[in-house]
Design a protein around this motif. Structure first.
Motif, PDB file in Angstrom:
ATOM      1  N   SER A 205      -8.213 -26.818  -0.576  1.00  0.00           N
ATOM      2  CA  SER A 205      -7.168 -27.813  -0.316  1.00  0.00           C
ATOM      3  C   SER A 205      -7.707 -29.244  -0.418  1.00  0.00           C
ATOM      4  CB  SER A 205      -6.573 -27.604   1.078  1.00  0.00           C
ATOM      5  OG  SER A 205      -7.509 -27.977   2.068  1.00  0.00           O
ATOM      6  N   ASP A 206      -6.819 -30.168  -0.721  1.00  0.00           N
ATOM      7  CA  ASP A 206      -7.192 -31.579  -0.745  1.00  0.00           C
ATOM      8  C   ASP A 206      -7.633 -32.039   0.643  1.00  0.00           C
ATOM      9  OD1 ASP A 206      -6.784 -31.932  -3.474  1.00  0.00           O
ATOM     10  OD2 ASP A 206      -4.680 -32.486  -3.201  1.00  0.00           O
ATOM     11  N   ASP A 207      -6.998 -31.528   1.695  1.00  0.00           N
ATOM     12  CA  ASP A 207      -7.407 -31.887   3.062  1.00  0.00           C
ATOM     13  C   ASP A 207      -8.851 -31.474   3.319  1.00  0.00           C
ATOM     14  OD1 ASP A 207      -4.956 -33.010   3.675  1.00  0.00           O
ATOM     15  OD2 ASP A 207      -4.190 -31.208   4.669  1.00  0.00           O
ATOM     16  N   TRP A 208      -9.222 -30.267   2.900  1.00  0.00           N
ATOM     17  CA  TRP A 208     -10.593 -29.797   3.076  1.00  0.00           C
ATOM     18  C   TRP A 208     -11.552 -30.722   2.335  1.00  0.00           C
ATOM     19  CZ3 TRP A 208     -14.665 -28.355   0.055  1.00  0.00           C
ATOM     20  CH2 TRP A 208     -15.701 -27.651   0.671  1.00  0.00           C
ATOM     21  N   TYR A 209     -11.224 -31.049   1.088  1.00  0.00           N
ATOM     22  CA  TYR A 209     -12.074 -31.899   0.255  1.00  0.00           C
ATOM     23  C   TYR A 209     -12.240 -33.286   0.869  1.00  0.00           C
ATOM     24  CZ  TYR A 209     -13.927 -34.093  -3.965  1.00  0.00           C
ATOM     25  OH  TYR A 209     -14.719 -34.763  -4.861  1.00  0.00           O
ATOM     26  N   GLU A 210     -11.141 -33.862   1.319  1.00  0.00           N
ATOM     27  CA  GLU A 210     -11.195 -35.219   1.873  1.00  0.00           C
ATOM     28  C   GLU A 210     -11.840 -35.272   3.245  1.00  0.00           C
ATOM     29  OE1 GLU A 210      -7.256 -36.815   1.379  1.00  0.00           O
ATOM     30  OE2 GLU A 210      -7.359 -36.465  -0.778  1.00  0.00           O
ATOM     31  N   SER A 211     -12.015 -34.109   3.900  1.00  0.00           N
ATOM     32  CA  SER A 211     -12.699 -34.090   5.190  1.00  0.00           C
ATOM     33  C   SER A 211     -14.220 -34.242   5.027  1.00  0.00           C
ATOM     34  CB  SER A 211     -12.395 -32.798   5.955  1.00  0.00           C
ATOM     35  OG  SER A 211     -13.051 -31.690   5.359  1.00  0.00           O
ATOM     36  N   ILE A 212     -14.714 -34.075   3.810  1.00  0.00           N
ATOM     37  CA  ILE A 212     -16.144 -34.273   3.538  1.00  0.00           C
ATOM     38  C   ILE A 212     -16.399 -35.779   3.463  1.00  0.00           C
ATOM     39  CG2 ILE A 212     -18.002 -33.865   1.871  1.00  0.00           C
ATOM     40  CD1 ILE A 212     -16.360 -31.438   0.889  1.00  0.00           C
ATOM     41  N   PRO A 213     -17.433 -36.274   4.157  1.00  0.00           N
ATOM     42  CA  PRO A 213     -17.726 -37.717   4.052  1.00  0.00           C
ATOM     43  C   PRO A 213     -17.887 -38.128   2.586  1.00  0.00           C
ATOM     44  CG  PRO A 213     -19.074 -36.690   5.750  1.00  0.00           C
ATOM     45  CD  PRO A 213     -18.366 -35.572   5.035  1.00  0.00           C
ATOM     46  N   GLU A 214     -17.301 -39.243   2.228  1.00  0.00           N
ATOM     47  CA  GLU A 214     -17.256 -39.679   0.837  1.00  0.00           C
ATOM     48  C   GLU A 214     -18.629 -39.712   0.172  1.00  0.00           C
ATOM     49  OE1 GLU A 214     -15.202 -43.148  -1.888  1.00  0.00           O
ATOM     50  OE2 GLU A 214     -14.791 -43.056   0.252  1.00  0.00           O
ATOM     51  N   GLU A 215     -19.651 -40.125   0.910  1.00  0.00           N
ATOM     52  CA  GLU A 215     -20.993 -40.214   0.323  1.00  0.00           C
ATOM     53  C   GLU A 215     -21.607 -38.833   0.045  1.00  0.00           C
ATOM     54  OE1 GLU A 215     -21.431 -40.382   4.780  1.00  0.00           O
ATOM     55  OE2 GLU A 215     -20.139 -41.380   3.320  1.00  0.00           O
ATOM     56  N   LEU A 216     -21.024 -37.775   0.620  1.00  0.00           N
ATOM     57  CA  LEU A 216     -21.511 -36.407   0.392  1.00  0.00           C
ATOM     58  C   LEU A 216     -20.553 -35.566  -0.448  1.00  0.00           C
ATOM     59  CD1 LEU A 216     -22.778 -35.522   3.990  1.00  0.00           C
ATOM     60  CD2 LEU A 216     -24.140 -36.267   2.024  1.00  0.00           C
ATOM     61  N   ARG A 217     -19.385 -36.118  -0.762  1.00  0.00           N
ATOM     62  CA  ARG A 217     -18.334 -35.371  -1.447  1.00  0.00           C
ATOM     63  C   ARG A 217     -18.767 -34.997  -2.866  1.00  0.00           C
ATOM     64  NH1 ARG A 217     -13.135 -38.633  -0.642  1.00  0.00           N
ATOM     65  NH2 ARG A 217     -13.683 -38.257   1.539  1.00  0.00           N
ATOM     66  N   PRO A 218     -18.768 -33.700  -3.189  1.00  0.00           N
ATOM     67  CA  PRO A 218     -19.196 -33.269  -4.527  1.00  0.00           C
ATOM     68  C   PRO A 218     -18.092 -33.427  -5.564  1.00  0.00           C
ATOM     69  CG  PRO A 218     -18.602 -31.371  -3.212  1.00  0.00           C
ATOM     70  CD  PRO A 218     -18.475 -32.573  -2.304  1.00  0.00           C
ATOM     71  N   ALA A 219     -18.487 -33.441  -6.817  1.00  0.00           N
ATOM     72  CA  ALA A 219     -17.517 -33.465  -7.915  1.00  0.00           C
ATOM     73  C   ALA A 219     -16.746 -32.151  -7.904  1.00  0.00           C
ATOM     74  CB  ALA A 219     -18.241 -33.652  -9.243  1.00  0.00           C
TER      75      ALA A 219
END
Length: 137
Positions: free
Chosen positions: A65-79
């Protein structure tokens, strides 16, 4: 091959391909997908966090889900355009299911099995550093 069949064409500068049987005005854009480094039954370790697990499913690209993805801190968010792995995971305190991008995994060379309660339901015995799927009847 019929005009309805598709094959990969030459990659263009944008990283997409054109379907066979189409002219340049009606192409089907297919995203470039990375190849999976690990297979079902492989033992892997997270590159940053202290946990390891056995791969039990693979998504060719992000499929959560987009919610799951956006819960990752931006500096650690994978492609999103890389394989994502479903793991029966464990750390020193817990067993759980993890969803991890390929860029955050490395092979586990400990030679130790994963102690997750769901492993025996899906896999046979640990052998040669990996698990083999159980034969289903």
């Amino acid at each position: 091959m019929s005009n309805n069949s598709f094959r990969r064409g030459n990659d263009d500068a944008a990283g997409s391909t054109q379907a066979a049987g189409t002219d340049s005005t009606s192409s089907v854009i297919m995203p470039r997908v990375s190849r999976a480094r690990y297979t079902i039954g492989d033992i892997v370790r997270h590159r940053i966090f202290d946990f390891r697990g056995v791969v039990f499913d693979i998504d060719p690209v992000f499929a959560n889900s987009d919610d799951w993805y956006e819960s990752i801190p931006e500096e650690l968010r994978p492609a999103k355009d890389q394989p994502f792995y479903h793991l029966f995971a464990e750390n020193a305190e817990n067993s759980y299911i993890a969803y991890v991008s390929q860029q955050n995994l490395v092979g586990d060379d400990s030679g130790e099995p994963v102690d997750h309660p769901a492993v025996p339901q899906l896999f046979g015995p640990f052998s040669d550093g990996r698990y083999r799927l159980r034969t289903m009847h």
